[in-house]
Motif scaffolding. Structure first.
Motif, PDB file in Angstrom:
ATOM      1  N   GLU A 132       0.776  -1.142   0.071  1.00  0.00           N
ATOM      2  CA  GLU A 132       0.018   0.014  -0.060  1.00  0.00           C
ATOM      3  C   GLU A 132       0.960   1.177   0.006  1.00  0.00           C
ATOM      4  O   GLU A 132       1.888   1.249   0.747  1.00  0.00           O
ATOM      5  CB  GLU A 132      -0.931  -0.067   1.370  1.00  0.00           C
ATOM      6  N   LEU A 133       0.420   2.234  -0.891  1.00  0.00           N
ATOM      7  CA  LEU A 133       1.484   3.367  -0.949  1.00  0.00           C
ATOM      8  C   LEU A 133       0.989   4.307   0.464  1.00  0.00           C
ATOM      9  O   LEU A 133       0.140   4.272   0.877  1.00  0.00           O
ATOM     10  CB  LEU A 133       0.894   4.442  -1.980  1.00  0.00           C
ATOM     11  N   MET A 134       2.239   4.838   0.993  1.00  0.00           N
ATOM     12  CA  MET A 134       2.124   5.544   2.056  1.00  0.00           C
ATOM     13  C   MET A 134       2.648   6.933   1.844  1.00  0.00           C
ATOM     14  O   MET A 134       3.949   7.013   1.035  1.00  0.00           O
ATOM     15  CB  MET A 134       3.088   4.953   3.308  1.00  0.00           C
ATOM     16  N   TYR A 135       2.225   8.111   2.433  1.00  0.00           N
ATOM     17  CA  TYR A 135       2.693   9.217   2.290  1.00  0.00           C
ATOM     18  C   TYR A 135       3.159  10.055   3.547  1.00  0.00           C
ATOM     19  O   TYR A 135       2.629   9.695   4.611  1.00  0.00           O
ATOM     20  CB  TYR A 135       1.466  10.237   1.605  1.00  0.00           C
ATOM     21  N   CYS A 136       4.330  10.852   3.422  1.00  0.00           N
ATOM     22  CA  CYS A 136       4.810  11.298   4.556  1.00  0.00           C
ATOM     23  C   CYS A 136       3.901  12.364   5.191  1.00  0.00           C
ATOM     24  O   CYS A 136       3.191  13.191   4.671  1.00  0.00           O
ATOM     25  CB  CYS A 136       5.934  12.165   4.336  1.00  0.00           C
ATOM     26  N   GLU A 137       3.591  12.307   6.391  1.00  0.00           N
ATOM     27  CA  GLU A 137       2.619  13.028   7.107  1.00  0.00           C
ATOM     28  C   GLU A 137       3.141  14.738   7.195  1.00  0.00           C
ATOM     29  O   GLU A 137       2.235  15.660   7.328  1.00  0.00           O
ATOM     30  CB  GLU A 137       2.494  12.714   8.430  1.00  0.00           C
ATOM     31  N   GLY A 138       4.291  14.758   6.854  1.00  0.00           N
ATOM     32  CA  GLY A 138       4.973  16.137   7.112  1.00  0.00           C
ATOM     33  C   GLY A 138       4.774  16.986   5.635  1.00  0.00           C
ATOM     34  O   GLY A 138       4.575  18.232   5.767  1.00  0.00           O
TER      35      GLY A 138
ATOM     36  N   GLY B 203       3.745  15.262   2.524  1.00  0.00           N
ATOM     37  CA  GLY B 203       2.933  14.607   1.528  1.00  0.00           C
ATOM     38  C   GLY B 203       3.876  13.788   0.143  1.00  0.00           C
ATOM     39  O   GLY B 203       3.156  13.280  -0.679  1.00  0.00           O
ATOM     40  N   ALA B 204       4.978  13.562   0.638  1.00  0.00           N
ATOM     41  CA  ALA B 204       5.942  12.923  -0.358  1.00  0.00           C
ATOM     42  C   ALA B 204       5.523  11.336  -0.189  1.00  0.00           C
ATOM     43  O   ALA B 204       5.153  11.010   1.060  1.00  0.00           O
ATOM     44  CB  ALA B 204       7.321  12.959  -0.102  1.00  0.00           C
ATOM     45  N   GLU B 205       5.715  10.557  -1.311  1.00  0.00           N
ATOM     46  CA  GLU B 205       5.242   9.075  -1.096  1.00  0.00           C
ATOM     47  C   GLU B 205       6.717   8.587  -0.514  1.00  0.00           C
ATOM     48  O   GLU B 205       7.696   8.526  -0.897  1.00  0.00           O
ATOM     49  CB  GLU B 205       5.629   8.575  -2.719  1.00  0.00           C
ATOM     50  N   ILE B 206       6.199   7.698   0.616  1.00  0.00           N
ATOM     51  CA  ILE B 206       7.243   7.239   1.438  1.00  0.00           C
ATOM     52  C   ILE B 206       8.214   5.966   0.598  1.00  0.00           C
ATOM     53  O   ILE B 206       7.390   5.138   0.040  1.00  0.00           O
ATOM     54  CB  ILE B 206       6.535   6.597   2.740  1.00  0.00           C
ATOM     55  N   GLN B 207       9.476   6.134   0.785  1.00  0.00           N
ATOM     56  CA  GLN B 207      10.244   4.861   0.029  1.00  0.00           C
ATOM     57  C   GLN B 207      11.374   4.539   0.979  1.00  0.00           C
ATOM     58  O   GLN B 207      11.819   5.461   1.581  1.00  0.00           O
ATOM     59  CB  GLN B 207      10.523   5.293  -1.521  1.00  0.00           C
ATOM     60  N   THR B 208      11.701   3.527   0.742  1.00  0.00           N
ATOM     61  CA  THR B 208      13.091   3.013   1.526  1.00  0.00           C
ATOM     62  C   THR B 208      14.157   2.597   0.916  1.00  0.00           C
ATOM     63  O   THR B 208      15.181   2.270   1.428  1.00  0.00           O
ATOM     64  CB  THR B 208      12.555   1.684   2.300  1.00  0.00           C
TER      65      THR B 208
END
Ligand SMILES: Nc1nc2c(ncn2[C@@H]2O[C@H](COP(=O)(O)OP(=O)(O)OP(=O)(O)O)[C@@H](O)[C@H]2O)c(=O)[nH]1
Ligand SMILES: [Mg+2]
Length: 283
Positions: free
Chosen positions: A4-10, A12-17
């Motif tokens: 599932e795509l996640m976005y940074c709460e601060g 809005g960028a798409e979270i990636q590792t």
């Protein structure tokens, strides 16, 4: 299985590792936390250090242009301290036929003696001259919470159950504005990352308003004519006013020059000795 795509709460960028130097990066171990904040937001918040991102000015325009496909209320924010620089004409093309209310933010920086009704009148007139049709104009200080009793009520009435998009040029205070609204309704402070660097918010950040509708923070549209894009981080901090600006009077003779640091210069080319009133950052 699809992740599932996640976005940074601060921001809005798409979270990636995977890529440390790209936006939305978090170490894998941080994925389990309840509130996921990317590394760039973490650094901005705690060390006031900004990390460059891979987006172009056009990427942001494309994101904002998606609003034209929605049926929503648009809250357009301008920096009242730099109205012309932060207005951006042609904006309506990006947000389609949605109704717009215009908010002049950072009113706390203006001298107390400023005539607010005159200012609102001038904003309405100028917006219309720039070809923007607005439903109404309000003044606010997102930082100090000024004007929010009226603004909250007006947004609620005018949105009529629809989503709300908060838009504007970079650095006008969109995220600070939404943080103020979040703080007033839930007591949570600084939910979204803000900073004096332009280009802080990188994607849409969704804030639920009720069970069916949301408010969205959006990335700022970049106006390359604004000086903020050409000064160093250190100078930006110095020239950004934080308190009410105060007049300073300088007497100049014919052919004298005023230097404003190494930043700007005012040449008095011809005339009798006289006073010039300058409004400058006063911190
Ligand atoms: N004096 C004053 N400063 C403000 C106010 N609102 C925001 N700021 C400052 O303006 C700067 C930019 O604020 P942000 O909320 O990050 O602006 P933004 O429009 O979200 O910027 P981007 O995400 O880059 O598009 C920060 O330094 C804020 O502290 C205000 O009401 N008064
Ligand atoms: Mg922002």
């Amino acid at each position: 299985m699809m992740e599932e795509l996640m976005y940074c709460e601060g921001c809005g960028a798409e979270i990636q590792t995977k890529e440390k130097t790209k936006s939305g990066f978090v170490p894998r171990s941080a994925l389990d936390s309840e509130h996921i904040i990317c590394q760039r937001c973490f650094r901005l918040k705690h060390y006031n250090e900004v990390q460059d991102v891979e987006y172009s000015d056009d990427d942001y325009l494309r994101m904002i242009n998606k609003i034209s496909d929605t049926n929503s209320l648009v809250v357009k924010i301008v920096d009242i301290f730099d109205f012309n620089g932060s207005f951006i004409s042609g904006f309506q093309r990006l947000t389609g036929n949605n109704p717009i209310i215009l908010i002049g933010n950072k009113v706390d920086l203006l001298p107390k003696s400023t005539n607010k009704s005159k200012l609102i009148h001038w904003m309405k007139k100028t917006a219309s001259e720039f070809g923007l049709t607005v439903q109404d104009v309000f003044l606010a200080s997102a930082e100090k919470g000024l004007g929010f009793d009226i603004i909250e009520k007006e947004i609620e009435e005018r949105r009529n159950g629809k989503d709300v998009y908060v838009v504007g040029c970079t650095n006008v205070g969109k995220s600070t504005f939404i943080n103020q609204l979040i703080n007033r309704s839930s007591g949570v402070k600084n939910a979204i990352t803000t900073s004096y660097f332009p280009g802080t918010t990188l994607g849409f950040i969704q804030i639920p308003l009720d069970r069916k509708s949301n408010m969205y923070d959006t990335p700022g549209v970049v106006n390359r004519r604004q000086l903020v894009h050409y000064v160093s981080d250190k100078d930006l901090k110095v020239i950004t006013p934080k308190k009410e600006i105060k007049p300073k009077v300088y007497q100049l003779q014919d052919k004298q020059t005023l230097f404003f640091g190494g930043f700007a210069r005012f040449d008095f080319e011809k005339g009798m000795k006289q006073s010039f009133v300058c409004y400058l950052s006063n911190d």
